[in-house]
Scaffold this active site. Structure first.
Site, mmCIF file in Angstrom:
data_model
loop_
_atom_site.group_PDB
_atom_site.id
_atom_site.type_symbol
_atom_site.label_atom_id
_atom_site.label_comp_id
_atom_site.label_asym_id
_atom_site.label_seq_id
_atom_site.Cartn_x
_atom_site.Cartn_y
_atom_site.Cartn_z
ATOM 1 N N ASP A 155 20.491 77.905 -31.569
ATOM 2 C CA ASP A 155 21.100 76.770 -30.874
ATOM 3 C C ASP A 155 20.517 76.683 -29.468
ATOM 4 O O ASP A 155 21.127 77.083 -28.480
ATOM 5 C CB ASP A 155 22.619 76.935 -30.836
ATOM 6 C CG ASP A 155 23.332 75.692 -30.325
ATOM 7 O OD1 ASP A 155 22.672 74.655 -30.152
ATOM 8 O OD2 ASP A 155 24.555 75.777 -30.094
ATOM 9 N N SER A 167 9.422 86.536 -25.035
ATOM 10 C CA SER A 167 8.886 85.651 -26.068
ATOM 11 C C SER A 167 7.361 85.709 -26.043
ATOM 12 O O SER A 167 6.754 85.620 -24.973
ATOM 13 C CB SER A 167 9.344 84.209 -25.837
ATOM 14 O OG SER A 167 8.643 83.329 -26.692
#
Length: 360
Positions: A68, A183
């Site tokens: 989300d 990331s």
């Protein structure tokens, strides 16, 4: 249990492009939350309260960041039985992320590869969505983590300015804030895990957090999310830096760039971060090394490769206090949340976190 067995819907979803399926689910959850449709995925929350970093969690199983990204579905996700939900990663400005296709399933390995690149609608939209959550407005026991990052266009030398802007924006709405410095899909982002860069970033975060705590009358815990591709020496240096700056916890781990376990499989050579079952062992090893370096009392959230209740338990045994699920939810469905929470509760006092008595 959910009224719609996931086994009935998974073949349809897996017939779609991976990112298209993701977007469809997010849209359905966002539109269906707070309506009778929510019963289609509703689970009863396992009552296994614990306290960590000054926060009380209903149970130890959370949703990892990435599902989300824009905080559109907090109420729907909260109904699945999670003890906590982590939304994001959000960046100061909206950005499209990397070119498509950028998400790939590896069904034989029960894995995903993504190179999304922090695609999100930006901080302003993120905060607006947070303000619409009825669960938050009603004072739900669900804990909310907000995961923050940097825009791809921001030079690495100015990365701290993006994290500070996001920290300022999300602070009033967060139970904890997670710094995503791991990331593999934003160029050079992982250099922030280096000793000097991390020291600079965390120093700036600690200073701004102190200012915000005084302004808002509460100290929001800060966690740092790290990669599984760090060696023991790097983890030892990182542990010392986290403690030196008063960071409240670590999330271990993000996706991996290693492909050894999935060599030869379709999509295995796609660039990006690998998640799912192949990451479990490496993630657990990092958790164990961090626990040894950080000591017993430092909070660790374990994430990476949880595809079953037994996998969740393995994270706790490795040294984690809480766990998070993402790829397992895609392969196994919402029932995994309750299964994992029940299995961890059944461990009793075997985990590193002391269970609190239930409150009536």
């Amino acid at each position: 249990m959910p009224l719609l067995p996931y086994a009935l819907t998974r073949p349809f979803l897996f017939g779609l492009d991976a990112e298209a399926a993701h977007e469809l689910i997010i849209d359905l959850l966002a539109r269906g939350q707070r309506t009778p449709l929510q019963w289609a995925w509703c689970n009863q929350t396992v009552d296994d309260p614990i306290e960590l970093a000054g926060l009380r969690f209903p149970n130890r199983v959370g949703l990892a960041a990435g599902l989300d990204k824009n905080a559109r579905c907090i109420d729907a996700l909260g109904a699945m039985g999670f003890g906590f939900v982590e939304a994001g990663t959000v960046t100061p400005q909206a950005q499209p992320g990397n070119p498509r296709p950028r998400m790939f399933r590896l069904p034989e390995a029960r894995a995903l590869i993504n190179r999304l690149g922090f695609n999100n609608a930006g901080l302003q939209a993120f905060v607006h969505n947070l303000q619409q959550s009825r669960l938050r407005a009603a004072g739900s026991a669900l804990r909310l983590g907000l995961n923050i990052g940097k825009n791809a266009s921001t030079p690495m030398a100015q990365a701290s300015s993006d994290y500070l802007a996001c920290l300022e924006g999300v602070y009033p709405h967060a139970d904890y804030v997670a710094l995503n410095i791991s990331s593999p899909n934003t160029q050079n982002l992982r250099t922030l895990q280096g000793d000097a860069a991390l020291d600079h970033l965390l120093g700036a975060i600690a200073e701004r957090r102190a200012t915000l705590a005084a302004r808002h009358g509460r100290r929001v815990p800060v966690f740092v999310k790290i990669a599984p591709d760090l060696d023991e020496a790097q983890l030892s240096l990182m542990a010392a830096t986290l403690q030196r700056h008063g960071i409240d916890g670590v999330i271990a781990t993000n996706t991996t760039i290693d492909r050894a376990v999935v060599q030869g499989q379709r999509h295995a050579q796609e660039s990006g971060g690998l998640s799912g079952a192949p990451v479990l062992q490496a993630s657990n090893q990092v958790i164990g090394q961090l626990r040894a370096a950080l000591g017993k009392g430092f909070p660790i959230i374990g994430v990476g490769g949880i595809m079953s209740a037994e996998d969740a338990v393995s994270k706790i045994r490795a040294g984690a206090d809480l766990v998070q699920i993402y790829t397992g939810l895609i392969y196994e469905g919402p029932a995994l949340v309750v299964q994992a929470a029940r299995a961890i509760k059944a461990m009793g006092g075997c985990g590193p976190v002391i269970a609190l008595p239930n409150r009536s």
